[in-house]
Design a protein around this motif. Structure first.
Motif, PDB file in Angstrom:
ATOM      1  N   ALA A   1      -0.207  -5.167   2.200  1.00  0.00           N
ATOM      2  CA  ALA A   1      -1.666  -5.136   2.069  1.00  0.00           C
ATOM      3  C   ALA A   1      -2.314  -6.201   2.948  1.00  0.00           C
TER       4      ALA A   1
ATOM      5  N   THR B   1     -11.592  -0.280  -1.014  1.00  0.00           N
ATOM      6  CA  THR B   1     -11.489  -1.735  -0.897  1.00  0.00           C
ATOM      7  C   THR B   1     -11.619  -2.196   0.549  1.00  0.00           C
TER       8      THR B   1
ATOM      9  N   LEU C   1      -6.522   4.289   7.210  1.00  0.00           N
ATOM     10  CA  LEU C   1      -5.571   3.566   6.373  1.00  0.00           C
ATOM     11  C   LEU C   1      -4.141   3.946   6.753  1.00  0.00           C
TER      12      LEU C   1
ATOM     13  N   ILE D   1       0.854  -1.186   0.000  1.00  0.00           N
ATOM     14  CA  ILE D   1       0.000   0.000   0.000  1.00  0.00           C
ATOM     15  C   ILE D   1       0.885   1.230   0.000  1.00  0.00           C
TER      16      ILE D   1
ATOM     17  N   ARG E   1      -4.886  -5.293   5.899  1.00  0.00           N
ATOM     18  CA  ARG E   1      -6.235  -5.875   5.855  1.00  0.00           C
ATOM     19  C   ARG E   1      -6.555  -6.575   7.181  1.00  0.00           C
TER      20      ARG E   1
ATOM     21  N   TRP F   1      -7.468   1.717  -1.971  1.00  0.00           N
ATOM     22  CA  TRP F   1      -7.413   0.974  -0.713  1.00  0.00           C
ATOM     23  C   TRP F   1      -8.478   1.413   0.286  1.00  0.00           C
TER      24      TRP F   1
ATOM     25  N   GLU G   1      -3.968   5.219  -5.435  1.00  0.00           N
ATOM     26  CA  GLU G   1      -3.825   4.018  -4.618  1.00  0.00           C
ATOM     27  C   GLU G   1      -4.537   4.190  -3.273  1.00  0.00           C
TER      28      GLU G   1
END
Length: 61
Positions: free
Chosen positions: A49, A30, A38, A16, A53, A27, A23
């Motif tokens: 990533a 997503t 983030l 990331i 996550r 993210w 980007e």
């Protein structure tokens, strides 16, 4: 090869990058988090990533 700024996803989906706005947008959508959330996740666990996550999922509970 230069970066194609028309791409909607990350150049390297395993990492990331907070320095590329497209980007960050990818993210945040997503993962369903804000830019601040983030960024905090990346600071806490690095730019993997998979790690971000997992961190986001743990933080949601």
């Amino acid at each position: 090869m230069s970066d194609d700024k028309d791409l909607r996803g990350p150049a390297d989906a395993s990492r990331i990058s907070l320095s590329e706005p497209y980007e960050v947008e990818y993210w945040t959508k997503t993962l369903g988090v804000s830019r601040d959330a983030l960024a905090k996740a990346v600071v806490e666990v690095g730019n993997s990533a998979e790690a971000v996550r997992a961190y986001v999922q743990r933080s949601a509970h």
